[in-house]
Each structure stands twice: as structure tokens, then as C-alpha cells.
Enzyme design. Sequence first.
Site, PDB file in Angstrom:
ATOM      1  CB  SER A 295       4.153  -1.157   0.512  1.00 53.52           C
ATOM      2  OG  SER A 295       3.655   0.123   0.168  1.00 53.52           O
ATOM      3  CE  LYS A 296       2.458  -7.129  -3.816  1.00 55.57           C
ATOM      4  NZ  LYS A 296       1.380  -8.116  -3.985  1.00 55.57           N
ATOM      5  NE  ARG A 297       1.645   3.063   0.914  1.00 57.88           N
ATOM      6  CZ  ARG A 297       2.174   4.222   1.233  1.00 57.88           C
ATOM      7  NH1 ARG A 297       2.163   5.210   0.361  1.00 57.88           N
ATOM      8  NH2 ARG A 297       2.723   4.423   2.416  1.00 57.88           N
TER       9      ARG A 297
END
Length: 468
Positions: A240-242
Site C-alpha cells: 500500500s501507499k504506506r
Amino acid sequence: MSEVRLRFAPSPTGFLHVGGARTALFNWLLARKQHGTFVLRIEDTDVTRSTQQSVDAIFEGMKWLGLDWDEGPFFQSDYFPVYKEYIDKLVAEGKAYKCYCSVEELEAKREKALAEGGKPKYDGTCRDLPPQEDDGRPYVIRFKTPKEGATTWNDLIKGKVSFENAELDDLIIQRTDGTPTYNFVVVIDDVTMKITTVIRGDDHVNNTPRQILIYQALGAPVPVFAHVPMILGADKARLSKRHGATSVMAYRDMGFLPEAMVNYLVRLGWSYGDEEIFSLQDLIEKFSIENVGRSAGVFNPDKLLWLNAHYIKTGDPARLADLLIPFLKERGVDPAQGGPDLVAVIKTLQERAKTMLELADGALFYYRDELSYDEQGVAKAFNADTPALLTALVEKLAALPALDQANIEFAFKELMAEKGIKLGQVGPAVRLALSGTTASPGIYEMIEVLGLEQTKKRIERAIAVLAK
């Protein structure tokens, strides 16, 4: 061309992300290897979330990766009348039915099922109702899922997969507003486009038995399925973006080459012995879906960086020059407006650069007339003897028959012999004068690329700075 037909079918609700790009790549490679057809289909039935910007981003990402398509792009939103025909056909044949249950009634059924320890699936209230006259009541249309038996397929990656039909509920195939649902239109598209092999993420496994039953109800051939394991971050959570950038084009903007991205993506789950480096042509020859592992791939930015450094180091300098120009312009430099030949500049830098950003930053000093000197370098390299040594060096360089690296090296050796010094007593000062830094390409390389006039100008400026 063979009868093998594969497709990539993204939803235009965002950019082309890493997982989608890998799915597209696997489909493309298998189509190319088997001399089949690769179809691009845009699944834009979610009108509220689909955007033209996302469509353009998907096209841009695929073109950057080099994944061309043979047919398409087809847009699902153009085929609503076709989906309607198939829905009416299933209703007429008693394989689908109108369901009048309200949202509140459905929620109550779910809560009751959960309270009784069952699964919150539709209980079939409207399944066997006789045909109703249209009295204006809202309804959805549900597919009549068989209650007996199991739906089984041999997955090219997962092996045999089976679901008991009793565990599946009667899938909604048309909403109250008349629009068809995802699981239904996917089947119709694959039937009408004669798709023979479906490679997609394993988050679709639970959709597959429902879709197979629709194929069978339509009397259509069922394609072969292959469900690719998901991509995880280093913490083993879904990527994911994290975990960093997930958009393919973000990696382009971060200075990664498409060939490095393709090479890395295909190795996220697929292997061919101990080989790590693959050209696109290599992959077409060697790829097989059976060699895709069943376990999830872990995204490793360091491995991607290593591959990128390899492709920069071994890349064609002329091609790298074309790719580098936008990065240089972002930094206020346009090689077309003057300065040394960019291809020659890249040859001095590509051995050490890991990204195009590093390559661009490393090239800046070649095109800037005014350099600021590294302070620590000045303290170590510039001293009272430096002006005389630099002046003598310029004289020797000016006297050379040709300014190539062999002659430049001869000039340095001659200077060192005459002055009784070693390279370490003059080289760092020359490096600082030419580049402004203590870490740069080789001194002989820089002088050759800059040319005599620019080399002389930079050394004289350093002498002037020293004099102050």
C-alpha cells in the site's frame, strides 16, 4: 497467430499500480510467447469513480513499460445494451430472477442468519416467485445459483480449487437502477471477446466460482484461470501507499527505467533457475505461468534499485541521454542550449548512478558555469602550491596534440615528474576546480568531455578564488 486470447482489464479509478502492472505483464508475456492475442479492456462500469485521468494514466503506464495491445481498448460502458440482452436471456430461461427484497429486509435477513450461526447470504425469498406484473416496485435481478454440487477448476497456479455451491448465494447481476454488476459483465466480456485464459490477482478467487456458473448457464466455454498471489510490503502486509510509491509512473519520476521495472515485476513471484537479469525478449522466450509461485511476492525497493543501477550501467548512452533530458530541464539545464555532448557526459557517469535522478544531479556541473566549491574539499585540496601546479597543468594540456584520455594522463605524469609530486597532490584540486565536488567522474574523463577551453576556464577561476 494462435487461438490463445488473454486480457488485462483494469478499473480506471486510479493510476496503474504495481500489482496491476504485474498482472498486465504476465498476460502480455503469455500472449506473446504463445503467439496469441492480448486485449486491453477498461472496466468502467463504476461511473462515479471512473475518470478519464485514470484511463490516460493506465495507457501511459502500459506504454512506458512497453506492453502494447493487439485489440482494444474496449470500454465496458459502451456495452450496456449487450449486457441487458444476456440478463433478459437468463431471466427468460429461468436462470435468473427478479428480487424485490428491500435493503432493510436484506439487512434483517443477514442479522438473523448471523444470530443463528449461519452465513449472511441471501435466503432465496424471491427465488421461486411466479412472474410478477410490473407494479413499479424496485427490484434487482439475481442469478439462480445451483444449490447442489460443487464448482471446481484447475488453476494454473493454485492447482485444484473447489467451492460448494451451497456456500454461494444468488448473485445480484443487475442493480435496481438497471446497471449490471461487475461479476456478470466480466463474464459477458470474456465470452464475447473469446478470452481463453484469465490471469488475475488471487483476490478474485472468491469471484471465480460465481463466474464459472454464469459461463455454464450461458452454455459458453469456461476459460482457463490463473490466480497470481498478491504483492506484500516488507512487513508482510499487503502493498500500500504506506510502503512507498505504488504507482508505476511514480517510479519513472523517481528515475527508474522501464526495463528495470519490468525485470523486477516479473521476478515478483516468477523464477527461471537462478537467473536475475532478463530482457523483454528473454522473458517472452522463458516465461511460463506454471513457474509462478503460490506464495506472495515481497516488494523489495533495494532489489529494484540494484536492477536499475545495472540497466543504467549497461544501457545505451544515446538512449539514456534522451531519457535524461526531462530530468535536466527540471533542474534548469537544457543541453541543447550549449555545453558538452550529453552522450559523452553520460558515459562518465553511468558506471556509478543508480537512478536517472542521480544521473541528472551528477551531470549538472558539466553545464553550469558558476560552481560552488565543497568547503571541506577546499580545505583539503587547495593550498599555497595549488595555483602554480594548476597553471602548469593548463600549459601542458594546451600543448597536447589531441585532448584524449591517453594524452591527458601523459600530461599529468609529465607534470608530476617535473614537480616531484604524486597524483594525490594535484588531482583533488583539479577535481574540485572542474566539478566543485570531491566525488565526480574520473579527472581525465572530465577534462576530455569539458574540452580545453572549458577546462582552462574552470581552472583559472579556481586560481582566482585561491588568490582571494
